[in-house]
Design a protein around this motif. Structure first.
Motif, short mmCIF file in Angstrom:
data_model
loop_
_atom_site.label_atom_id
_atom_site.label_comp_id
_atom_site.label_asym_id
_atom_site.label_seq_id
_atom_site.Cartn_x
_atom_site.Cartn_y
_atom_site.Cartn_z
N LYS A 174 40.37 64.79 136.50
CA LYS A 174 40.62 63.64 137.38
C LYS A 174 39.38 63.32 138.22
O LYS A 174 39.29 62.25 138.80
N ASP A 175 38.44 64.27 138.27
CA ASP A 175 37.24 64.10 139.10
C ASP A 175 36.08 63.44 138.36
O ASP A 175 35.01 63.29 138.92
N ASN A 202 34.88 59.99 136.03
CA ASN A 202 35.28 58.65 135.60
C ASN A 202 35.22 58.58 134.07
O ASN A 202 34.73 59.50 133.42
N LYS A 248 33.34 61.10 131.40
CA LYS A 248 34.11 61.82 130.39
C LYS A 248 33.57 61.54 129.00
O LYS A 248 33.35 62.45 128.20
N LYS A 264 40.88 65.92 130.53
CA LYS A 264 41.97 65.94 131.50
C LYS A 264 41.49 65.81 132.95
O LYS A 264 42.31 65.67 133.85
#
Length: 70
Positions: free
Chosen positions: A21-22, A24, A28, A19
């Motif tokens: 957002k920081d 890429n 991930k 989840k």
């Protein structure tokens, strides 16, 4: 740390990584892969934290948010 608690922490981190957002998509993917490997091999949680911090400093924030820092 008990095996159950260890696996619970890994599940929390994996969910948060997907989840995040920081991070890429490459970060991930690499992180989830490492978490899954550590889950299967049941290795030291401290070593996993070090390995994930090599991917991104963001994990320091994530661990704190999940209550898993120090």
């Amino acid at each position: 740390m008990s095996a159950h608690k260890h696996k619970e922490h890994l599940a929390k981190i994996k969910d948060a990584v997907t989840k995040a957002k920081d991070l890429n998509e490459s970060q991930k993917s690499d992180s989830v892969k490492r978490i899954e490997e550590w889950y299967e091999e049941d290795k030291s949680f401290g070593l996993l934290k070090e390995e994930l911090l090599e991917i991104s400093e963001y994990f320091e924030i994530l661990f704190a948010e999940l209550g898993l820092s120090k």
